[in-house]
Design a protein around this motif. Sequence first.
Motif, PDB file in Angstrom:
ATOM      1  N   ASP A  18      12.913   0.340   3.155  1.00  0.00           N
ATOM      2  CA  ASP A  18      11.986  -0.925   2.900  1.00  0.00           C
ATOM      3  C   ASP A  18      12.600  -2.113   2.948  1.00  0.00           C
ATOM      4  O   ASP A  18      12.107  -3.078   3.611  1.00  0.00           O
ATOM      5  CB  ASP A  18      11.497  -0.685   1.274  1.00  0.00           C
ATOM      6  N   GLY A  22      10.217  -2.800   6.061  1.00  0.00           N
ATOM      7  CA  GLY A  22       9.112  -3.139   5.145  1.00  0.00           C
ATOM      8  C   GLY A  22       8.094  -1.916   5.000  1.00  0.00           C
ATOM      9  O   GLY A  22       8.449  -0.831   5.237  1.00  0.00           O
ATOM     10  N   ASP A  23       6.825  -2.423   4.838  1.00  0.00           N
ATOM     11  CA  ASP A  23       5.924  -1.288   4.763  1.00  0.00           C
ATOM     12  C   ASP A  23       5.617  -0.543   5.905  1.00  0.00           C
ATOM     13  O   ASP A  23       5.565  -1.118   7.047  1.00  0.00           O
ATOM     14  CB  ASP A  23       4.897  -1.753   4.086  1.00  0.00           C
ATOM     15  N   ARG A  25       3.679   0.321   9.106  1.00  0.00           N
ATOM     16  CA  ARG A  25       2.561  -0.554   9.715  1.00  0.00           C
ATOM     17  C   ARG A  25       1.319   0.283   9.994  1.00  0.00           C
ATOM     18  O   ARG A  25       0.264  -0.465  10.033  1.00  0.00           O
ATOM     19  CB  ARG A  25       3.304  -1.151  10.921  1.00  0.00           C
ATOM     20  N   GLY A  94       7.263  -1.977  -2.289  1.00  0.00           N
ATOM     21  CA  GLY A  94       6.973  -2.852  -1.412  1.00  0.00           C
ATOM     22  C   GLY A  94       7.734  -4.288  -1.547  1.00  0.00           C
ATOM     23  O   GLY A  94       6.979  -5.049  -1.383  1.00  0.00           O
ATOM     24  N   THR A  96       9.830  -5.761   0.175  1.00  0.00           N
ATOM     25  CA  THR A  96      10.056  -6.174   1.476  1.00  0.00           C
ATOM     26  C   THR A  96       8.974  -7.053   2.043  1.00  0.00           C
ATOM     27  O   THR A  96       8.893  -8.218   2.366  1.00  0.00           O
ATOM     28  CB  THR A  96      10.496  -5.577   2.775  1.00  0.00           C
ATOM     29  N   SER A  97       7.678  -6.388   1.958  1.00  0.00           N
ATOM     30  CA  SER A  97       6.360  -7.177   2.217  1.00  0.00           C
ATOM     31  C   SER A  97       6.210  -8.163   1.255  1.00  0.00           C
ATOM     32  O   SER A  97       5.379  -8.969   1.547  1.00  0.00           O
ATOM     33  CB  SER A  97       5.332  -5.947   2.181  1.00  0.00           C
ATOM     34  N   ARG A 100       8.116 -11.075   2.148  1.00  0.00           N
ATOM     35  CA  ARG A 100       7.558 -11.623   3.405  1.00  0.00           C
ATOM     36  C   ARG A 100       6.429 -12.680   3.175  1.00  0.00           C
ATOM     37  O   ARG A 100       6.320 -13.697   3.965  1.00  0.00           O
ATOM     38  CB  ARG A 100       7.271 -10.409   4.415  1.00  0.00           C
TER      39      ARG A 100
END
Length: 320
Positions: A18, A22-23, A25, A94, A96-97, A100
Amino acid sequence: MRADRVFAYGAAAGLLADLLLGDPRRGHPVAAFGRAAGAVERALWRDHRGSGALHTAVCAGGAVCLAVAAERSLRTSAVASVALTAAATWAVVGGTSLGREARAVGGALAAGDIEVARERLPHLCGRDPQALDADGIARAVVESVAENTSDAVVGALVWGAVAGVPGLVGFRAVNTLDAMVGHKSARHRRYGWASARLDDVVGWPGARLTAALAAVAGGNPRGAVTAWRADAARHPSPNAGPVEASFAGALGVRLGGTLSYAGRVEHRPVLNGPGRAVGVGDIERAVRLSRRVSVLALGASVAGRLLATSWVPKAKGRTS
């Protein structure tokens, strides 16, 4: 390989994925679960708590049963078990998302483009962005980062430590159901009651751990603990209260106050009243604090699982 080590290696690998990627895509499992839960709602909806409880049981119970079956089917292979735990962790956390999206809003505010910031805010929370000025948007972002550190990372790791892959999946399923039907709209006030209450229950340990780790990692432990003790119980959410209050104290800012959801105005209590107003720069500080809390939560969850595993056989030996 022992189950505690499977969780330790798998959760660490999943959280690292993660942080780096990130998630997913495409084909995100949480999105697929959301579509399935939406279909169940269309089939079961009645303006009644009983129908909502059935919806919660079918969706959350079904997700947990699938996770149990997957875990059991791979338990003879240590490598496959670790890989499954890693994949589940990556899918359900989640952080990192979250960071972001928060930084995207913060960047727009720093550039003076409040309209772009308003367009991005719904990616983080359900506030009415048109009712917020730049300071209000910054405050909403910090509050969302705080709350979602618990919901999107720490809570999942806690339940993963307790119950492995079914714990990871079950926590995310309940949290997703709460986001879908747990709000107090006319359609979901009764139907979403069971999902909202179950989310309060499963979110309780993760929220307290998040608040404690924010105090440790935030640079102002006394301020975080003071705000937590003084203000958390005044928040309408039993789990968001400790997290947001601790973040507010750790960052030295004021959170809470008046906000708007889809035209419905709420007047929430101020958290950490002696703090200063939230500024754009506090968004980055909140994201960094969230990242530190997430890493510490991994360590705490793994340590807790290892200690519990070593303690249980000793306890059985004393009673035999």
